[in-house]
Scaffold this motif. Structure first.
Motif, short mmCIF file in Angstrom:
data_model
loop_
_atom_site.label_atom_id
_atom_site.label_comp_id
_atom_site.label_asym_id
_atom_site.label_seq_id
_atom_site.Cartn_x
_atom_site.Cartn_y
_atom_site.Cartn_z
N GLY A 70 31.42 -15.00 -8.08
CA GLY A 70 30.11 -14.65 -8.60
C GLY A 70 29.01 -15.06 -7.64
O GLY A 70 29.28 -15.52 -6.51
N LEU A 71 27.80 -14.88 -8.07
CA LEU A 71 26.64 -15.29 -7.29
C LEU A 71 25.91 -16.41 -8.03
O LEU A 71 25.71 -16.33 -9.25
CB LEU A 71 25.68 -14.12 -7.08
N LEU A 72 25.54 -17.44 -7.30
CA LEU A 72 24.81 -18.57 -7.89
C LEU A 72 23.39 -18.58 -7.35
O LEU A 72 23.17 -18.45 -6.14
CB LEU A 72 25.51 -19.89 -7.56
N TYR A 73 22.44 -18.74 -8.26
CA TYR A 73 21.03 -18.88 -7.88
C TYR A 73 20.58 -20.31 -8.16
O TYR A 73 20.80 -20.82 -9.26
CB TYR A 73 20.15 -17.91 -8.64
N CYS A 74 19.96 -20.94 -7.19
CA CYS A 74 19.45 -22.31 -7.34
C CYS A 74 17.92 -22.28 -7.34
O CYS A 74 17.30 -21.91 -6.33
CB CYS A 74 19.96 -23.19 -6.20
N ASN A 75 17.32 -22.69 -8.45
CA ASN A 75 15.86 -22.71 -8.59
C ASN A 75 15.34 -24.06 -8.09
O ASN A 75 15.00 -24.95 -8.88
CB ASN A 75 15.47 -22.47 -10.05
N LYS A 76 15.25 -24.20 -6.77
CA LYS A 76 14.81 -25.48 -6.18
C LYS A 76 13.37 -25.81 -6.54
O LYS A 76 13.02 -26.97 -6.75
CB LYS A 76 14.97 -25.42 -4.66
N GLU A 77 12.51 -24.79 -6.59
CA GLU A 77 11.12 -25.03 -6.93
C GLU A 77 10.99 -25.57 -8.35
O GLU A 77 10.21 -26.48 -8.62
CB GLU A 77 10.29 -23.75 -6.78
N GLY A 78 11.77 -24.99 -9.26
CA GLY A 78 11.76 -25.46 -10.64
C GLY A 78 12.24 -26.89 -10.75
O GLY A 78 11.69 -27.70 -11.52
N PHE A 79 13.28 -27.23 -9.98
CA PHE A 79 13.80 -28.60 -9.98
C PHE A 79 12.78 -29.57 -9.41
O PHE A 79 12.57 -30.67 -9.95
CB PHE A 79 15.09 -28.65 -9.15
N SER A 80 12.09 -29.18 -8.36
CA SER A 80 11.07 -30.03 -7.74
C SER A 80 9.92 -30.30 -8.71
O SER A 80 9.45 -31.43 -8.84
CB SER A 80 10.54 -29.36 -6.47
N THR A 81 9.48 -29.24 -9.43
CA THR A 81 8.41 -29.40 -10.43
C THR A 81 8.85 -30.32 -11.55
O THR A 81 8.10 -31.19 -11.99
CB THR A 81 8.02 -28.03 -11.01
N TYR A 82 10.10 -30.16 -12.00
CA TYR A 82 10.64 -31.01 -13.06
C TYR A 82 10.66 -32.48 -12.62
O TYR A 82 10.24 -33.37 -13.38
CB TYR A 82 12.05 -30.57 -13.44
N CYS A 83 11.12 -32.74 -11.40
CA CYS A 83 11.20 -34.12 -10.90
C CYS A 83 9.82 -34.78 -10.84
O CYS A 83 9.66 -35.95 -11.18
CB CYS A 83 11.83 -34.14 -9.51
N LYS A 84 8.82 -34.01 -10.44
CA LYS A 84 7.46 -34.52 -10.38
C LYS A 84 6.94 -34.88 -11.77
O LYS A 84 6.38 -35.95 -11.99
CB LYS A 84 6.54 -33.49 -9.72
N LYS A 85 7.17 -33.96 -12.73
CA LYS A 85 6.72 -34.20 -14.10
C LYS A 85 7.49 -35.36 -14.73
O LYS A 85 6.91 -36.16 -15.49
CB LYS A 85 6.90 -32.94 -14.94
N GLN B 7 21.86 -37.43 -7.33
CA GLN B 7 20.54 -37.48 -6.70
C GLN B 7 20.30 -36.33 -5.72
O GLN B 7 19.23 -36.24 -5.09
CB GLN B 7 20.36 -38.81 -5.95
N SER B 8 21.26 -35.43 -5.57
CA SER B 8 21.14 -34.34 -4.60
C SER B 8 19.94 -33.45 -4.89
O SER B 8 19.67 -33.10 -6.04
CB SER B 8 22.40 -33.48 -4.61
N THR B 9 19.21 -33.09 -3.82
CA THR B 9 18.08 -32.17 -3.96
C THR B 9 18.40 -30.82 -3.31
O THR B 9 17.57 -29.92 -3.31
CB THR B 9 16.82 -32.76 -3.30
N GLU B 10 19.60 -30.69 -2.74
CA GLU B 10 20.06 -29.44 -2.13
C GLU B 10 21.49 -29.18 -2.60
O GLU B 10 22.24 -30.12 -2.88
CB GLU B 10 20.07 -29.55 -0.59
N VAL B 11 21.86 -27.91 -2.73
CA VAL B 11 23.26 -27.61 -3.04
C VAL B 11 24.10 -27.87 -1.79
O VAL B 11 23.60 -27.85 -0.67
CB VAL B 11 23.43 -26.15 -3.51
N ALA B 12 25.39 -28.10 -2.01
CA ALA B 12 26.32 -28.32 -0.89
C ALA B 12 26.92 -26.99 -0.46
O ALA B 12 27.15 -26.11 -1.29
CB ALA B 12 27.41 -29.30 -1.32
N LEU B 13 27.12 -26.84 0.82
CA LEU B 13 27.76 -25.63 1.34
C LEU B 13 29.19 -25.96 1.78
O LEU B 13 29.49 -27.09 2.15
CB LEU B 13 26.96 -25.07 2.51
N SER B 14 30.06 -24.98 1.73
CA SER B 14 31.47 -25.17 2.08
C SER B 14 31.93 -24.11 3.06
O SER B 14 31.33 -23.02 3.15
CB SER B 14 32.36 -25.12 0.83
#
Length: 351
Positions: free
Chosen positions: A220-235, A203-210
C-alpha cells in the motif's frame, strides 16, 4: 538593588496600593499589589548602573525608577497612568516634588489604543483559557504513528488501524520514498528484523526508511502528516506548560463558575474599556470603578461568554466614538515633560 535597599536608603518617592484594591474590586481572596516610583542616587544615574525597575519575586510589588516611570507615562501605559490618579486613601507615600507631574501633560488620544489594545489582549487570554478548558489534551503524548495513514480502496485509514486489521506490527514494516510525492511512501511487510519499521522509537520525528528488494510486494501507500504532528507537538508542550504554571485557585474558580472562560480576564476587559471611554469623554482616569457590582458579576461568571463578547464589541464602538469627539491632545507634551522631569531630578540631586 532590592526593595529592602530602596526602603533603607529612602529612595522611594511614590508608593501606592494598586490593582483590585485600588479599583474597589477586591474580594476576600485578593492580594495586595503595590506599585511605586524610586529615584536612583546621582552617582548611579550618571553612570552605567542605571536600574529601570525593582520588584519582588512574585511581581506584586514593583517600583519604577523616575525616568522609566515618566517614559511609560509618556506612552500612556494604562497601569502606569493609573498611579497618577490613585485615590488618596490608597497612596501610602508621595514626595512633594512629584506634584509637578501633572496628569494633563501626559493624558492624550494615545489612550484609545493603549487601553483598547490592553483590553483586547485580555479577551485573547480569556479565549485561550476557554480553548484549554473545552479541549483538554491527554497526558499521554501521541507519536508520529498517529499521523500516518494508509490508502484503502478509495479512502484512507490510520496506519494503526491498518496494522491491527492485518495483524502486523509497525516494526515489521519497510518504507520506501516515492519520487516527486512528498510525504508518501511505499509500504512493505516482512518478518521482524528485515525492515526498519515505520518509526525507530516513540520520540521519532521522521519515518524510518528501509532497503527493499525488487521482488518485494508493495502492500500500500503510506502518507505521513509531518506538519500535523509538528503542530500537535507544539500545542501539547504549550498545554502542559500551562497546566504546570497555571494559578490553581484561579483555575478552580473558573471551573466552579461553569462558564469555561477566564472570568478575571473578562472583568479587566470591561474595566479597561470603560476607563478608556471615560478618558475620551472626561479627560481623566477614574481608578476606583463605579460599576463594581457588574464587574464582580463578570468575575464570578454570572454572564455568558457570547453575551460578554457582544457587549465588549459594543463598548469598542463607544470607545472609538468617544475619542473621535475628544478634545484631548493628540500626543503627550514631550517638551513640557522633559522640562518637568529635569527640574524634579535636579531638585533631588541638589538638595
Amino acid at each position: 538593588m532590592t526593595i529592602e535597599e530602596l526602603r533603607r536608603k529612602e529612595l522611594i518617592i511614590l508608593e501606592c496600593i494598586s490593582g483590585s484594591r485600588a479599583y474597589g474590586l477586591a474580594t476576600e481572596h485578593s492580594d495586595t499589589d503595590i506599585k511605586g516610583v524610586f529615584i536612583l542616587p546621582k552617582e548611579m544615574y550618571y553612570t552605567n548602573q542605571y536600574i529601570p525597575q525593582v520588584s519582588n519575586e512574585t511581581n506584586d510589588i514593583v517600583f519604577y525608577e523616575l525616568g522609566r516611570f515618566v517614559e511609560l507615562l509618556s506612552l500612556n501605559n494604562p497601569n502606569i497612568l493609573e498611579l497618577l490618579y490613585t485615590p488618596s486613601s490608597k497612596v501610602l507615600y508621595k514626595h512633594p516634588y512629584l506634584s509637578d507631574l501633572k496628569p494633563s501633560i501626559f493624558l492624550s488620544k494615545l489612550c484609545e489604543k493603549t487601553f483598547g489594545n490592553y483590553a483586547l489582549s485580555q479577551i485573547k487570554k480569556a479565549k485561550g483559557l476557554k480553548k484549554k478548558i473545552v479541549n483538554p489534551m491527554s497526558k499521554e503524548r501521541k507519536n508520529l504513528l498517529s499521523f500516518c495513514y494508509v490508502n484503502e480502496e478509495k479512502d484512507s485509514i490510520p496506519v494503526l488501524d491498518f496494522l491491527n486489521k492485518k495483524g502486523w506490527k509497525q516494526e515489521e514494516i519497510g518504507l520506501v520514498q516515492i519520487p516527486h510525492m512528498k510525504g508518501i511512501y511505499g509500504l512493505y511487510h516482512a518478518e521482524k528484523g528485515i525492515y526498519n519499521g515505520i518509526i525507530q522509537n516513540e520520540q521519532s520525528t521522521e519515518v524510518a526508511l528501509s532497503s527493499v528488494s525488487k521482488e518485494a510486494i508493495q502492500e500500500g501507500l503510506l502518507y505521513c502528516n509531518k506538519e500535523g504532528f509538528s503542530t500537535y507537538c507544539k500545542k501539547y508542550k504549550e498545554y502542559w506548560n500551562w497546566v504546570e504554571k497555571r494559578n490553581k485557585s484561579r483555575y478552580e474558580s473558573t471551573l466552579s463558575n461553569g462558564k469555561n472562560y477566564d472570568a478575571k480576564n473578562m472583568m479587566h476587559v470591561f474595566r479597561l474599556l470603560d476607563m478608556a471611554i471615560e478618558i475620551g469623554k472626561n479627560k481623566k482616569v477614574m481608578v476606583e470603578r463605579p460599576n463594581r457590582g457588574f464587574l464582580l458579576g463578570v468575575k464570578s461568571g454570572k454572564y455568558e461568554y457570547d453575551d460578554l463578547i457582544e457587549l465588549a464589541n459594543d463598548k469598542q464602538k463607544q470607545l472609538k466614538e468617544a475619542f473621535k469627539n475628544s478634545t484631548l491632545q493628540s500626543t503627550p507634551n514631550s517638551d513640557k515633560i522633559n522640562r518637568v522631569l529635569y527640574e524634579i531630578r535636579n531638585r533631588f540631586y541638589t538638595k
